[in-house]
Design a protein around this motif. Structure first.
Motif, PDB file in Angstrom:
ATOM      1  N   VAL A  86     -53.741 -17.886 -72.130  1.00  0.00           N
ATOM      2  CA  VAL A  86     -53.559 -19.340 -72.420  1.00  0.00           C
ATOM      3  C   VAL A  86     -53.632 -20.232 -71.106  1.00  0.00           C
ATOM      4  O   VAL A  86     -52.668 -19.684 -70.144  1.00  0.00           O
ATOM      5  CB  VAL A  86     -52.453 -19.815 -73.277  1.00  0.00           C
ATOM      6  CG1 VAL A  86     -52.251 -21.213 -73.718  1.00  0.00           C
ATOM      7  CG2 VAL A  86     -52.305 -18.763 -74.606  1.00  0.00           C
ATOM      8  N   VAL A  88     -52.627 -23.610 -69.659  1.00  0.00           N
ATOM      9  CA  VAL A  88     -51.806 -24.608 -70.172  1.00  0.00           C
ATOM     10  C   VAL A  88     -51.897 -25.989 -69.367  1.00  0.00           C
ATOM     11  O   VAL A  88     -51.782 -26.001 -67.948  1.00  0.00           O
ATOM     12  CB  VAL A  88     -49.983 -24.344 -70.022  1.00  0.00           C
ATOM     13  CG1 VAL A  88     -49.331 -25.472 -70.578  1.00  0.00           C
ATOM     14  CG2 VAL A  88     -50.068 -23.008 -70.823  1.00  0.00           C
ATOM     15  N   GLY A 130     -50.809 -31.549 -79.378  1.00  0.00           N
ATOM     16  CA  GLY A 130     -51.818 -30.935 -78.303  1.00  0.00           C
ATOM     17  C   GLY A 130     -52.736 -30.867 -78.936  1.00  0.00           C
ATOM     18  O   GLY A 130     -53.227 -30.812 -79.918  1.00  0.00           O
ATOM     19  N   LEU A 132     -55.880 -27.653 -78.976  1.00  0.00           N
ATOM     20  CA  LEU A 132     -56.277 -26.402 -78.593  1.00  0.00           C
ATOM     21  C   LEU A 132     -57.873 -26.246 -78.345  1.00  0.00           C
ATOM     22  O   LEU A 132     -58.438 -26.414 -79.377  1.00  0.00           O
ATOM     23  CB  LEU A 132     -55.881 -25.362 -79.686  1.00  0.00           C
ATOM     24  CG  LEU A 132     -54.316 -25.034 -80.043  1.00  0.00           C
ATOM     25  CD1 LEU A 132     -54.218 -24.046 -81.158  1.00  0.00           C
ATOM     26  CD2 LEU A 132     -53.532 -24.481 -78.910  1.00  0.00           C
ATOM     27  N   LEU A 146     -51.743 -19.136 -81.800  1.00  0.00           N
ATOM     28  CA  LEU A 146     -50.986 -20.031 -80.918  1.00  0.00           C
ATOM     29  C   LEU A 146     -50.556 -21.079 -81.749  1.00  0.00           C
ATOM     30  O   LEU A 146     -49.583 -21.862 -81.247  1.00  0.00           O
ATOM     31  CB  LEU A 146     -52.182 -20.557 -79.706  1.00  0.00           C
ATOM     32  CG  LEU A 146     -51.498 -21.143 -78.481  1.00  0.00           C
ATOM     33  CD1 LEU A 146     -50.534 -20.333 -78.125  1.00  0.00           C
ATOM     34  CD2 LEU A 146     -52.701 -21.532 -77.597  1.00  0.00           C
ATOM     35  N   THR A 153     -51.099 -29.291 -83.761  1.00  0.00           N
ATOM     36  CA  THR A 153     -52.035 -29.062 -82.825  1.00  0.00           C
ATOM     37  C   THR A 153     -53.483 -29.525 -83.499  1.00  0.00           C
ATOM     38  O   THR A 153     -53.764 -29.043 -84.805  1.00  0.00           O
ATOM     39  CB  THR A 153     -52.089 -27.766 -81.958  1.00  0.00           C
ATOM     40  OG1 THR A 153     -52.147 -26.797 -83.169  1.00  0.00           O
ATOM     41  CG2 THR A 153     -50.879 -27.680 -81.140  1.00  0.00           C
ATOM     42  N   GLN A 155     -57.559 -28.666 -83.135  1.00  0.00           N
ATOM     43  CA  GLN A 155     -58.413 -27.238 -82.730  1.00  0.00           C
ATOM     44  C   GLN A 155     -59.826 -28.092 -82.289  1.00  0.00           C
ATOM     45  O   GLN A 155     -60.407 -28.673 -83.233  1.00  0.00           O
ATOM     46  CB  GLN A 155     -58.464 -26.459 -83.761  1.00  0.00           C
ATOM     47  CG  GLN A 155     -57.001 -25.786 -83.882  1.00  0.00           C
ATOM     48  CD  GLN A 155     -57.501 -24.518 -85.080  1.00  0.00           C
ATOM     49  OE1 GLN A 155     -58.544 -24.269 -85.385  1.00  0.00           O
ATOM     50  NE2 GLN A 155     -56.175 -23.732 -85.557  1.00  0.00           N
ATOM     51  N   LEU A 167     -54.370 -24.787 -73.876  1.00  0.00           N
ATOM     52  CA  LEU A 167     -53.380 -25.777 -74.501  1.00  0.00           C
ATOM     53  C   LEU A 167     -53.110 -26.884 -73.799  1.00  0.00           C
ATOM     54  O   LEU A 167     -52.562 -26.786 -72.808  1.00  0.00           O
ATOM     55  CB  LEU A 167     -52.418 -24.813 -74.919  1.00  0.00           C
ATOM     56  CG  LEU A 167     -50.830 -25.712 -75.345  1.00  0.00           C
ATOM     57  CD1 LEU A 167     -51.076 -26.143 -76.680  1.00  0.00           C
ATOM     58  CD2 LEU A 167     -49.725 -24.773 -75.407  1.00  0.00           C
TER      59      LEU A 167
END
Length: 200
Positions: A86, A88, A130, A132, A146, A153, A155, A167
């Motif tokens: 991941v 970030v 957030g 992804l 995740l 989140t 996608q 992320l």
């Protein structure tokens, strides 16, 4: 009228059938009706206490229905957190957010890649918790795992060939789901689907 056919006195011959024969006929008809009603009532009682044709049809239904139970659908295979790399990125105005988030994900078993600020395409442009971002192959694997750590989140996929996932933390990000919530969500995802009941 004279002779041997002469009628004397006040007695006259009666030209009708004796009454006892009519009574016998009526009695016979009444007996037949009574027996018919008694038989019908008996059949009704038998149907009430035994279920009548319903029991028979239920037995036939069970006999015709296959007894073999279909197998449950296999559990969905998902990658372990350690197998997910991941990156970030922080798309908010809060400093140090990407670093603290990366440290938390590392505690939960994820492999951490790059940590820093989001690119210009996403900087201060993520209104939710957030985003992804990864290859299309991550949709049913890394994104799912995740996603149990952070609800809400969005996608998105790109043209990358690697398996790592970005992320990008948004304006509404406050904290990850608790470890208990994340574990429960993961368990629900990996639980085998229940076997369908027979349709017969």
């Amino acid at each position: 009228m004279g002779g041997k056919y002469r009628i004397t006195g006040d007695a006259y011959p009666r030209m009708r059938r004796p009454r006892h024969r009519r009574r016998l006929v009526l009695a016979g008809i009444g007996a037949v009706v009574a027996l018919s009603l008694a038989g019908w009532g008996t059949l009704q009682l038998i149907d009430v206490f035994t279920g009548g044709d319903k029991s028979a049809s239920a037995a036939d239904h069970k006999r015709d229905c296959p007894t073999a139970k279909p197998s449950a659908a296999p559990a969905k295979a998902l990658p372990k957190p350690a197998a997910i790399k991941v990156n970030v990125y922080n798309a908010t105005t809060r400093s140090g957010l990407a670093k603290s988030a990366a440290e938390e994900l590392k505690k939960r078993g994820f492999t951490i890649g790059e940590v820093g600020n989001a690119t210009k395409a996403y900087d201060k442009k993520v209104p939710g918790t957030g985003v992804l971002l990864g290859a299309p192959t991550a949709t049913n694997g890394s994104f799912t795992v995740l996603g149990t750590q952070l609800a809400g989140t969005v996608q998105k996929t790109d043209t990358r060939k690697t398996g790592e996932v970005d992320l990008i933390l948004g304006a509404k990000f406050k904290a990850f789901s608790s470890p208990q919530e994340a574990t429960a969500a993961m368990t629900a995802l990996t639980k085998p689907a229940p076997a369908p009941s027979p349709s017969c």
